[in-house]
Scaffold this active site. Structure first.
Site, short mmCIF file in Angstrom:
data_model
loop_
_atom_site.label_atom_id
_atom_site.label_comp_id
_atom_site.label_asym_id
_atom_site.label_seq_id
_atom_site.Cartn_x
_atom_site.Cartn_y
_atom_site.Cartn_z
N LYS A 1 -16.27 6.08 -8.80
CA LYS A 1 -15.01 5.60 -8.25
C LYS A 1 -15.33 4.34 -7.45
CE LYS A 1 -11.00 6.72 -5.39
NZ LYS A 1 -10.29 7.74 -4.59
N TRP B 1 0.84 -1.19 0.00
CA TRP B 1 0.00 0.00 0.00
C TRP B 1 0.88 1.25 0.00
CZ3 TRP B 1 -0.35 3.92 3.74
CH2 TRP B 1 -1.34 4.89 3.47
N ASP C 1 -16.47 12.01 -2.84
CA ASP C 1 -15.88 10.78 -2.33
C ASP C 1 -16.67 10.27 -1.12
OD1 ASP C 1 -13.54 8.92 -1.22
OD2 ASP C 1 -12.93 9.55 -3.22
N ASP D 1 -14.21 1.41 -5.22
CA ASP D 1 -13.11 1.11 -4.31
C ASP D 1 -13.24 -0.30 -3.74
OD1 ASP D 1 -10.78 1.58 -2.91
OD2 ASP D 1 -11.48 3.44 -2.00
N ASN E 1 -11.12 -1.99 -0.28
CA ASN E 1 -10.07 -1.54 0.62
C ASN E 1 -9.48 -2.58 1.56
OD1 ASN E 1 -9.27 1.30 0.36
ND2 ASN E 1 -11.43 1.73 0.63
N ASP F 1 -2.76 5.43 -3.34
CA ASP F 1 -3.22 6.43 -2.38
C ASP F 1 -2.12 7.43 -2.07
OD1 ASP F 1 -5.74 5.37 -2.18
OD2 ASP F 1 -5.34 4.23 -0.36
#
Length: 722
Positions: free
Chosen positions: A468, A193, A358, A470, A472, A535
């Site tokens: 978007k 990450w 977001d 995602d 995670n 990120d």
């Protein structure tokens, strides 16, 4: 072009060939792979002259699809166990030739079903070679879909059990690429990450080197792409480089098996770690595709073949990627209608084309511990719903986008309270949370159907142009109703969901994100328009991340943000010029807290965004050359060239500079030698004029600013438009 001169099949591309044959006992053998050394204009219609190799004698390692059993005790592509009444299982696979055919509409198990066009849609031939195990009437069809203009073959397996015994597939590598004899160097992409896709180059010794993902998504530790060259016999622009990549986003493994005689073979496919599947009588399975090829002009040539193939045949084609603003770093979970409207007004004034809201807009989502799974608008954040914000974004001349994370659920959510059984778990065991999240079981069709219903309702209710998407966390306690198949079934469920949404909402653009760049591969690329690369938005960190990304994936698919002067992840202070020049190497985005910008800074943003719009057709669709890399020069130099050589963009980034150090001038590539080029900066200021011949021989040097020293942790950059 495919030449069928049974028992020899040849795939002849622009610069390379691949050949397979059937031997006297019906085995499918690898015959050769190498560059075509053309001697006449009609050489493509005859057996190729080659600087590669031809395998003359049969040995276990020359099987195109080596199976466990028979005569091979090397690494195998297929290991299958056949149940036979009350007798012990037969773990011996003997595949023999049953026939072949040419198809014009063949589809792999990873091909999208959304119906969106790619840039090039002309038909391609697929050679299908059918093999069978006579004892159990088990059929395996090895499929080769050929794109000669890019020298790339996509290979996959179609398996069907025609017999009466259950076949359990314990190992399934659908890619098995012989590279030949020699001492080999492997280039692959490693990371974690915030440090994704870093270039790793190493010498392969006798034995096996493996890279893999042991989770339900592609992963950040390794990326499923590789480059092979004989040691010290390849570079940026010279030498033969074999390359391969998987069109798959689940558990995967690549193994590079070097025998004692220095014969190397690369295997790629499902990771056998805790993964197997069974085919009952009458059942079938089609694997995703393994794409591979050969570059005769080094690592740059391999990358350009992959980039061109992805732009033409994989990525959905909807024109140039827009300039995006994302509000995450400005407001985090504290979104309100007011602060988003204020950000949107500034973003529009800077030339932004898509405004993306977001995390924090839905259900009880005011922190990372609640709300995932409940995809309806938060009354706390937006008392009047999203409509007022969407209307304001559109009034300002932009399109509206939104963040979602469909594969996850918080225990503190309405969805989990209603269906705690819908997550990956082992009964009676703890359910490990990461970021307060659990993973939904995509082996359950009802889960995929629920998510389709909620997301499609969101898209029907609001004018959303951009999603978007995602994801995670990695998997733990991966218990599923589909058992050990979950390692690839989760991926299949994600593909089905995305395909269905894109089919129904073809005008909605999708960005693939997974804790940054943890799900970047050719399979997901067929379903999203761009990837969130990392990120980590620190400009100097991004140089290395983007260099690695560029090896295997097209720049138009690489989302790159300009963020605050003091970076949120590293705390480093970087100049605006550096931040923009690094971000302009892909699909430009902005994540800055715009409320903190001065009027002078806003004007500079406007100038640079406007400049990017004049060059993005080159960055996103031109041929890319890496002229210098950080590892060698502590400087990164990229060049993007139009297909007709009429214009180019050159981007310099110096990461470290010592007193008296001189960065050599970089000769450019792909220009018209007789043309005169004018070099301009982002303000249109002319630097110089030179012929293509001068630029490709004398090169372009980096001129350092005269108003102070270059500190070791401060980047200097410049982008020139030729």
């Amino acid at each position: 072009m495919i030449l069928d001169t049974h028992p020899l099949f040849q795939f002849l591309g622009k610069t390379s060939f691949y050949a397979i044959r059937i031997d006297g006992e019906g085995r499918l053998l690898h015959a050769g792979h190498g560059p075509i050394l053309a001697t006449s204009s009609d050489s493509a219609s005859s057996a190729p002259m080659t600087g590669g190799y031809f395998v003359r004698e049969w040995a276990g390692n020359s099987l195109e699809l080596p199976g466990f059993g028979d005569l091979s005790n090397d690494e195998v592509a297929l290991k299958i166990s056949f149940a036979k009444g009350g007798e012990p299982p037969v773990r011996d696979l003997r595949l023999r030739y049953a026939g072949h055919s040419l198809a014009g509409d063949a589809r792999s198990g990873s091909d999208p079903d959304h119906g969106l066009p790619t840039r090039v849609r002309s038909p391609r031939q697929t050679l299908k070679v059918e093999l069978f195990d006579a004892l159990f009437d088990f059929r395996v069809t090895v499929c080769y879909r050929f794109t000669p203009e890019h020298d790339i073959i996509e290979r996959w397996l179609e398996m069907k059990n025609f017999g009466s015994s259950v076949a359990t597939v314990e190992q399934c590598f659908w890619g098995a690429l012989p590279a030949g004899h020699g001492t080999w160097e492997l280039t692959h992409l490693d990371g974690f990450w915030a440090t994704e896709t870093h270039i790793n180059r190493e010498i392969l010794r006798f034995g096996t080197k493996s890279i893999e993902s042991r989770t339900i998504h592609t992963g950040a530790l390794h990326n499923p792409a590789f480059f092979l060259n004989r040691t010290n016999r390849a570079g940026f622009d010279f030498g033969e480089v074999w390359f391969g990549a998987l069109a798959f986003s689940g558990n995967w493994k690549m193994s590079f098996h070097a025998r004692h005689d220095l014969f190397l073979r690369a295997f790629a496919g499902y990771n056998p770690y805790d993964c197997e599947f069974s085919l009952s009588p009458g059942a079938s399975h089609s694997t995703p595709a393994f794409l591979f090829g050969l570059s005769v002009d080094g690592w740059n040539g391999a990358s350009r073949r992959l980039h061109g193939f992805q732009r033409d045949r994989i990525l959905p084609f909807v024109g140039d990627r827009p300039v995006v603003y994302n509000s995450w770093e400005a407001t985090s979970f504290g979104v309100t209608e007011t602060n988003q409207k204020n950000l949107a007004a500034i973003a529009a004034s800077l030339g932004v084309e898509v405004f993306v809201l977001d995390d924090g807009w839905f259900s009880s989502r005011r922190n990372a511990e609640a709300g995932l799974g409940d995809w309806w608008v938060s009354k706390d954040a937006f008392p009047d719903g999203l409509a007022p914000l969407v209307e304001e974004v559109e009034r300002l001349g932009m399109k509206f986008g939104i963040w979602i994370e469909p594969e996850m659920v918080n225990p503190d959510s309405e969805l989990y309270r209603a269906h705690p059984e819908w997550v990956l778990h082992y009964p009676g065991r703890p359910r490990t949370e990461m970021r307060g999240q659990l993973i939904l079981d995509f082996g359950r069709q009802e889960v995929v159907d629920y998510l389709y219903g909620t997301i499609s309702e969101l898209l029907r209710t609001h004018r959303i142009y951009y999603i978007k998407w995602d994801m995670n966390r990695t998997a733990s306690e991966a218990g599923s109703v589909v058992g050990k198949e979950i390692w690839f079934r989760h991926c299949e469920g994600v593909y089905r969901l995305l395909d269905r949404l894109r089919r129904e909402f073809p005008l909605v653009s999708f960005q693939g994100c997974s804790a940054g760049g943890s799900r970047v591969d050719a399979g997901m690329m067929a379903r999203v328009d761009e990837f969130w690369t990392s990120d980590n938005t620190d400009a100097l960190c991004r140089v290395a991340i983007q260099e690695g990304f560029n090896y295997a994936y097209a720049p138009r698919a690489m989302s790159c943000w300009v963020t605050d002067e003091r970076n949120d992840q590293t705390g480093r202070v970087s100049s605006l010029a550096l931040r923009f020049d690094v971000a302009m190497r892909g699909a430009l985005g902005i994540g800055t807290n715009l409320l903190h910008l001065s009027e002078k800074e806003k004007e500079e943003y406007r100038e640079r965004v406007a400049f990017y719009k004049t060059i993005r057709h080159l960055v996103q669709n031109g041929d890319c050359y890496r002229l210098a890399e950080l590892a060698e020069h502590q400087a990164s130099v990229w060049q993007f060239v139009a297909g007709d050589a009429s214009e180019a963009v050159v981007s310099f980034v110096v990461a470290s500079h010592r007193t008296a150090q001189v960065l050599p001038a970089c000769p450019l590539k792909g220009l018209d030698a007789g043309a005169v080029y004018t070099a301009k900066d982002y303000r249109g200021e002319t630097f110089f004029q030179a012929t293509g011949r001068e630029l490709m021989t004398l090169g372009v040097g980096v001129r350092f600013p005269q108003d102070g020293p270059i500190l070791i942790d401060i980047g200097f950059s410049r982008t020139l438009h030729l």
